[in-house]
Write a protein that holds these residues in place. Structure first.
Motif, short mmCIF file in Angstrom:
data_model
loop_
_atom_site.label_atom_id
_atom_site.label_comp_id
_atom_site.label_asym_id
_atom_site.label_seq_id
_atom_site.Cartn_x
_atom_site.Cartn_y
_atom_site.Cartn_z
N ALA A 18 -0.08 -11.38 2.43
CA ALA A 18 0.46 -10.54 1.35
C ALA A 18 -0.25 -10.84 0.04
O ALA A 18 0.36 -11.06 -1.00
N ASP A 19 -1.60 -10.84 0.10
CA ASP A 19 -2.43 -11.17 -1.06
C ASP A 19 -3.28 -9.97 -1.47
O ASP A 19 -4.42 -9.81 -0.99
N PRO A 20 -2.76 -9.12 -2.35
CA PRO A 20 -3.52 -7.94 -2.75
C PRO A 20 -4.76 -8.27 -3.58
O PRO A 20 -5.64 -7.43 -3.74
N LEU A 44 3.78 -4.74 0.23
CA LEU A 44 4.28 -5.77 1.13
C LEU A 44 4.76 -6.98 0.33
O LEU A 44 5.86 -7.49 0.55
N LYS A 45 3.91 -7.42 -0.56
CA LYS A 45 4.23 -8.61 -1.37
C LYS A 45 5.51 -8.41 -2.17
O LYS A 45 6.36 -9.31 -2.25
N ASP A 46 5.66 -7.24 -2.76
CA ASP A 46 6.81 -6.95 -3.61
C ASP A 46 8.14 -7.00 -2.86
O ASP A 46 9.17 -7.29 -3.47
N ILE A 47 8.12 -6.73 -1.57
CA ILE A 47 9.38 -6.78 -0.81
C ILE A 47 9.49 -8.06 0.02
O ILE A 47 10.39 -8.19 0.85
N GLY A 48 8.54 -8.98 -0.17
CA GLY A 48 8.60 -10.25 0.55
C GLY A 48 8.17 -10.13 2.00
O GLY A 48 8.65 -10.86 2.86
N LYS A 89 8.56 -12.29 5.22
CA LYS A 89 7.84 -13.56 5.25
C LYS A 89 8.79 -14.74 5.44
O LYS A 89 8.48 -15.69 6.15
N SER A 90 9.96 -14.68 4.85
CA SER A 90 10.90 -15.81 4.85
C SER A 90 11.45 -16.14 6.23
O SER A 90 11.64 -17.31 6.56
#
Length: 131
Positions: A18-20, A44-48, A89-90
């Protein structure tokens, strides 16, 4: 082919992390596709979320036009998403609404040779060829 394969691989790795802002993306992708790719990974990153697994690509046909300005290669590819999913991710649980509806999809990919001599993927769209 190296630019396209690099794009597929770095997109998967950046999505898995999740690394834009992954600097490797710019080694294979140019705008407008680079900005779109980063935007998709940022979602993706913004929603974890992260991507688990990776898409596979098989080129079924290509068209080369070295006299075009810039020189252009068009790739007709088949994308296989069967080994890929998007999860939180969690806890690695599936994300509602993020299921991949098509496991195989045709894609048309444009690769340009830039003034530096580097070939970069700059556009993709859904294709109409069979996979």
């Amino acid at each position: 082919m190296a630019a396209y394969n690099g794009y597929i691989q770095t997109y998967a790795l950046a999505s898995q992390a999740a690394d834009p802002d992954d600097l490797n993306l710019a080694r294979y992708v140019a705008d407008p596709l680079l900005s779109q790719t980063r935007r998709n990974i940022r979602k993706l990153k913004d929603i974890g979320a992260v991507q688990v697994g990776a898409q596979k690509a098989s080129v079924v046909r290509n068209e080369v036009d070295l006299s075009a300005k810039p020189p252009t290669i068009t790739l007709y590819s088949c994308l296989d998403f069967s080994d890929m999913k998007v999860v939180y991710k969690s806890n690695q649980s599936p994300i509602p609404g993020f299921s991949i509806s098509k496991t195989n999809a045709p894609a048309v990919v444009t690769v340009w040779q830039y003034e530096t001599g580097q070939w970069l993927v700059n556009a993709t769209k859904e294709g109409s060829h069979s996979c």
